[in-house]
Write a protein that holds these residues in place. Sequence first.
Motif, PDB file in Angstrom:
ATOM      1  N   GLY A  64      -0.561  14.589   6.624  1.00 17.05           N
ATOM      2  CA  GLY A  64      -0.716  13.759   7.822  1.00 17.05           C
ATOM      3  C   GLY A  64       0.261  14.157   8.914  1.00 17.05           C
ATOM      4  N   ILE A 116       0.043  13.459   0.854  1.00 19.87           N
ATOM      5  CA  ILE A 116      -0.756  12.865   1.938  1.00 19.87           C
ATOM      6  C   ILE A 116       0.104  12.671   3.179  1.00 19.87           C
ATOM      7  N   TYR A 117       1.346  12.249   2.998  1.00 23.06           N
ATOM      8  CA  TYR A 117       2.265  12.097   4.132  1.00 23.06           C
ATOM      9  C   TYR A 117       2.553  13.453   4.779  1.00 23.06           C
ATOM     10  N   PHE A 140       0.844  -1.197   0.000  1.00 20.98           N
ATOM     11  CA  PHE A 140       0.000   0.000   0.000  1.00 20.98           C
ATOM     12  C   PHE A 140       0.878   1.244   0.000  1.00 20.98           C
ATOM     13  N   ASN A 141       0.690   2.128  -0.986  1.00 22.85           N
ATOM     14  CA  ASN A 141       1.486   3.360  -1.108  1.00 22.85           C
ATOM     15  C   ASN A 141       0.570   4.569  -1.144  1.00 22.85           C
ATOM     16  N   LEU A 142       1.002   5.630  -0.493  1.00 19.75           N
ATOM     17  CA  LEU A 142       0.289   6.906  -0.538  1.00 19.75           C
ATOM     18  C   LEU A 142       1.171   7.945  -1.193  1.00 19.75           C
ATOM     19  N   PRO A 143       0.589   8.931  -1.872  1.00 16.76           N
ATOM     20  CA  PRO A 143       1.415   9.995  -2.458  1.00 16.76           C
ATOM     21  C   PRO A 143       2.028  10.879  -1.373  1.00 16.76           C
TER      22      PRO A 143
END
Length: 93
Positions: free
Chosen positions: A34, A30-31, A24-27
């Motif tokens: 967050g 988003i990090y 699972f990867n997020l752009p």
Amino acid sequence: MKVWLACFLVLFALAELFNWLQEFNLPLPIYILGGAFLAVASNYDKIFSSYADSNIEASLEQPQLDSLTPSTNPISFPIASPVEDAQTSQTDD
């Protein structure tokens, strides 16, 4: 037997969840958002309590117009020697 079956199902579910999370990867934005949210959430008491305290103290303070009266202690400033005297004393050395 029921305990063994329940433990097997829980461990199997955790292993599959771990495999799914590895893929699972997020752009990057988003990090970043967050992280900013976590920083604000962890320091919420420090940020907003000091802001609220300063507003309360500022509203409770009365303007002090009596402090505009002249004080009894005079203020004196030493006057330095003129530049010409300083230049002549340097050339004399």
